[in-house]
Design a protein around this motif. Structure first.
Motif, mmCIF file in Angstrom:
data_model
loop_
_atom_site.group_PDB
_atom_site.id
_atom_site.type_symbol
_atom_site.label_atom_id
_atom_site.label_comp_id
_atom_site.label_asym_id
_atom_site.label_seq_id
_atom_site.Cartn_x
_atom_site.Cartn_y
_atom_site.Cartn_z
ATOM 1 N N ASN A 182 0.896 -1.339 0.066
ATOM 2 C CA ASN A 182 -0.294 0.288 0.038
ATOM 3 C C ASN A 182 0.979 1.473 0.248
ATOM 4 O OD1 ASN A 182 -2.074 -1.760 0.218
ATOM 5 N ND2 ASN A 182 -2.741 -0.849 1.791
ATOM 6 N N ILE A 200 -8.736 -0.510 -1.538
ATOM 7 C CA ILE A 200 -9.089 -1.457 -2.404
ATOM 8 C C ILE A 200 -9.749 -1.960 -1.257
ATOM 9 C CG2 ILE A 200 -8.051 -3.228 -0.752
ATOM 10 C CD1 ILE A 200 -4.886 -2.140 -1.180
ATOM 11 N N ARG A 218 -6.516 -10.150 -1.477
ATOM 12 C CA ARG A 218 -5.528 -9.363 -2.590
ATOM 13 C C ARG A 218 -5.316 -10.691 -3.694
ATOM 14 N NH1 ARG A 218 -3.129 -4.461 -0.156
ATOM 15 N NH2 ARG A 218 -1.592 -4.613 -1.538
#
Length: 228
Positions: A182, A200, A218
């Motif tokens: 990130n 996200i 993810r």
């Protein structure tokens, strides 16, 4: 609501023996009372998926009415239990109630058996008593009942899931797919880490990746990106 099944609900079997699975005590008790009011008997009212499967084995009900999200993870335990029950007993009538459309298992449930005696209804319909009771009767009689919103979401499943993402969200997902953290995504796009986290979160939501799969989401999002 799409309803299939030849039996008129007015003439549908009365006095159904129901196994009910719902973790909300208030809603569970409310459904027990509602079913009783219209002549059906709840032979077991439980609050989790394991108890649901045990109750079905013990009572051999005429129909199962189950929530989707139940303990311990509150994701899709009830729906997965319903799919397992239909695997072992394809003719078991199952009506799923949910606040959400859990597309992965919804499609599997609706495909189970020969596609009859099964239903997926959003909980908003429970407030519409006649519609709910009609669904119970039709599913118990071998019909199929699917909420219009469920149909819409299942149809949209065939589309490219990435179509739902904004241009910025696609940029973020592309960088995540490249293995960036990130912080690195934040640096490259000149936005805050909080903004990246928000993007996200939106990506995972739009790709229908449930919260309980946090550690895995993810990866799944990246796979969706690569497939797209």
């Amino acid at each position: 609501m799409r309803s299939e099944g030849t039996e008129d609900p007015v003439n549908a079997p009365a006095g159904l023996r129901v196994v009910l699975a719902e973790d909300s005590v208030l809603l569970r008790e409310g459904l027990v009372g509602l079913l009783a009011r219209f002549g059906h008997r709840t032979v077991a009212a439980v609050g989790d998926a394991a108890a649901l499967e045990a109750a079905v084995a013990e009572h051999r009900p005429d129909i199962v009415v189950t929530d989707v999200r139940m303990p311990p993870d509150h994701t899709d335990e009830g729906l997965r239990a319903a799919v397992r029950l239909r695997e072992t007993r394809p003719d078991l009538p199952v009506l799923v109630l949910s606040q959400y459309v859990q597309r992965s298992y919804a499609a599997e449930l609706l495909d189970s058996g020969d596609g009859t005696a099964v239903g997926y209804l959003l909980k908003d319909r429970v407030g519409q008593v006649e519609e709910f009771l009609d669904a119970v009767a039709r599913v118990a009689a071998g019909g199929t009942v699917v909420d219009p919103e469920v149909v819409r979401r299942l149809i949209s499943r065939r589309r490219d899931p990435l179509e739902r993402l904004t241009a910025r969200e696609r940029e973020v997902l592309a960088l995540v797919a490249e293995g960036h953290s990130n912080a690195e995504v934040s640096r490259r796009l000149t936005v805050s880490e909080a903004a990246v986290g928000k993007h996200i979160g939106n990506i995972l939501m739009k790709l229908d990746l449930p919260p309980a799969q946090e550690s895995h989401r993810r990866v799944l999002a990246v796979l969706a990106y690569l497939r797209g």
